[in-house]
Design an enzyme around this catalytic site. Structure first.
Site: not given
Ligand code: C6P
Length: 408
Positions: A122, A199, A202, A225, A363
């Site tokens: 991401h 990270d 998910q 999430k 993203c």
């Molecule tokens: N993905 C989606 O897939 P934040 O915005 O900081 O809470 O999370 C960012 C982020 C980082 N790593 C991974 C693997 C992610 O999936 C995400 C967020 C969302 O729809 C929004 S792009």
């Protein structure tokens, strides 16, 4: 017993109707919905306890501080973190990784050092490292993915070596639904004398996670999430690593002593929590963790595994559809595309039926390039989704296919 209908009753928004149609919310990888208990925790905090934390000695300040620190303990337990001092509240995964890239990266990276990431990251676990590399002269290297979306671990073994200072990897992919062997990557990183960052945006919402079992040095995730409010997330780091790092943001609370020309730093975790934090949101995240603990993360995983498998099978029945990622060992999301239909048009048409999915590059633009597409559609499931909702998605997609087919 995992009773999905009973669970659904805890989520008021699931009763919403969209233009008279029942809402089918399948955009959980972007953000999850919130159970009543989390919403009530926020209301109760503001109605009864609101004050700034760690500063006042009056009753409300003590109550607010206790609630915030209790949320920290809950989150540490949830991640099986051995030491609560390593649990830092942030705004979310993005801020957590930026914290590491600044506070560790700017201090320790040198010209010629290498940061090893994957092609499937991401942007949150890529752009902060691009910035750190630009500032320090370090280089980025990338573990490729194989055609089924899994990591090329042979390449990983070749890439991680004496120049590697940090390996960073998504635990679970927000596009491919892969669950990456981050434990093995942590071993490879440590053998090379490097650190491992996971990270977990998910994974924390969907899998039982133990940062100790993963063997990582840093783990980042987002509260919103995993049933919690927006504006709060977590960086877990090994205390001995965090101790050596510089602060990320300067200001109130993160200091021990301030002089006109220099300052000294507070103990962990406060050294990394500058200014007034998102106290109510952290308390709400604590309530979310209680909810997940009561359901049991093994049960959540099993529900999503079955639902994900069912969705993968039903979707693969649609003529001409492309499904991305491996066919097994997946989390509960499916990315797909239909021939001659732009994913944005598809999700707009589905919205008219009350079915909420996401379309776009998620993203992960480098990953999209690797897959040879500009965008995909994605349905992502959570602990309250049902097989009937998968059927509703498949029905809506069949109708969309016929609709667009008429113009092809
Ligand atoms: N993905 C989606 O897939 P934040 O915005 O900081 O809470 O999370 C960012 C982020 C980082 N790593 C991974 C693997 C992610 O999936 C995400 C967020 C969302 O729809 C929004 S792009």
């Amino acid at each position: 017993m995992y009773d999905v209908e009973e669970i659904r009753r805890d989520f008021p928004i699931l009763d919403r109707r969209i233009d008279g149609k029942k809402l089918v919310y399948l955009d959980n990888a972007a953000t999850s919905q919130k159970p009543r208990r989390v919403i009530q925790a926020l209301t109760e905090y503001y109605e009864e306890h609101n004050a700034n934390i760690h500063r006042g000695v009056h009753r409300l300040a003590e109550e607010a501080t206790a609630a915030y620190e209790e949320a920290r303990r809950k989150m540490a337990r949830f991640l099986s973190a051995p030491d609560v001092r390593g649990l830092i509240f942030t705004r979310g995964t993005t801020e957590a990784i930026n914290l590491v890239a600044h506070a560790w990266g700017r201090k320790f990276l040198r010209e010629g050092d290498e940061i090893v990431l994957t092609e499937a990251e991401h942007h949150s676990n890529l752009v902060p490292w691009q910035l750190a590399a630009r500032a320090t002269g370090a280089k980025l290297r990338f573990i490729p993915i194989l055609d089924d979306g899994t990591l090329d671990m042979e390449a990983a073994e070749r890439l991680i070596g004496p120049r590697t200072r940090l390996v960073g990897c998504i635990h679970a992919s927000n596009v491919l639904a892969t669950i990456n062997p981050v434990e093995r990557l942590a071993e490879l990183a440590h053998e090379a004398g490097a650190l491992m960052l996971v990270d977990g945006a998910q994974s924390a919402p969907h899998l039982p996670v133990s940062v100790e079992a993963l063997g990582c040095d840093f783990y980042a995730c987002s509260g919103h999430k995993m049933l919690g409010p927006t504006g709060v997330g977590v960086l877990w780091g090994k205390p001995e690593v965090l101790e050596d790092m510089d602060p990320f943001l300067g200001g109130g609370e993160m200091i021990r002593e301030v002089h006109l020309d220099h300052s000294t730093w507070n103990d962990l975790p406060y050294k990394f929590e500058a200014g007034t934090m998102n106290v109510a949101q952290a308390v709400g995240l604590g309530a979310a963790v209680d909810y997940l603990d009561e359901l049991g993360m093994e049960n959540v995983r099993e529900h999503e595994r079955r639902l994900g498998e069912y969705a993968y099978r039903r979707l693969s029945e649609i003529e001409g559809i492309t499904l991305y990622g491996p066919s097994s060992d997946r989390t509960g999301l499916v990315s797909f595309s239909l021939p001659d239909v732009h994913p944005h048009d598809l999700s707009q048409l589905l919205d008219e039926e009350g079915v909420a999915i996401r379309s776009g590059h998620h993203c992960a633009q480098p990953l999209m390039r690797r897959l040879g597409v500009a965008a995909t559609a994605r349905a992502s499931f959570y602990l309250y989704n049902t097989e009937e909702e998968v059927d509703a998605l498949v029905g809506a997609l069949q109708r969309a296919r016929e609709f667009f087919g008429a113009f092809a």
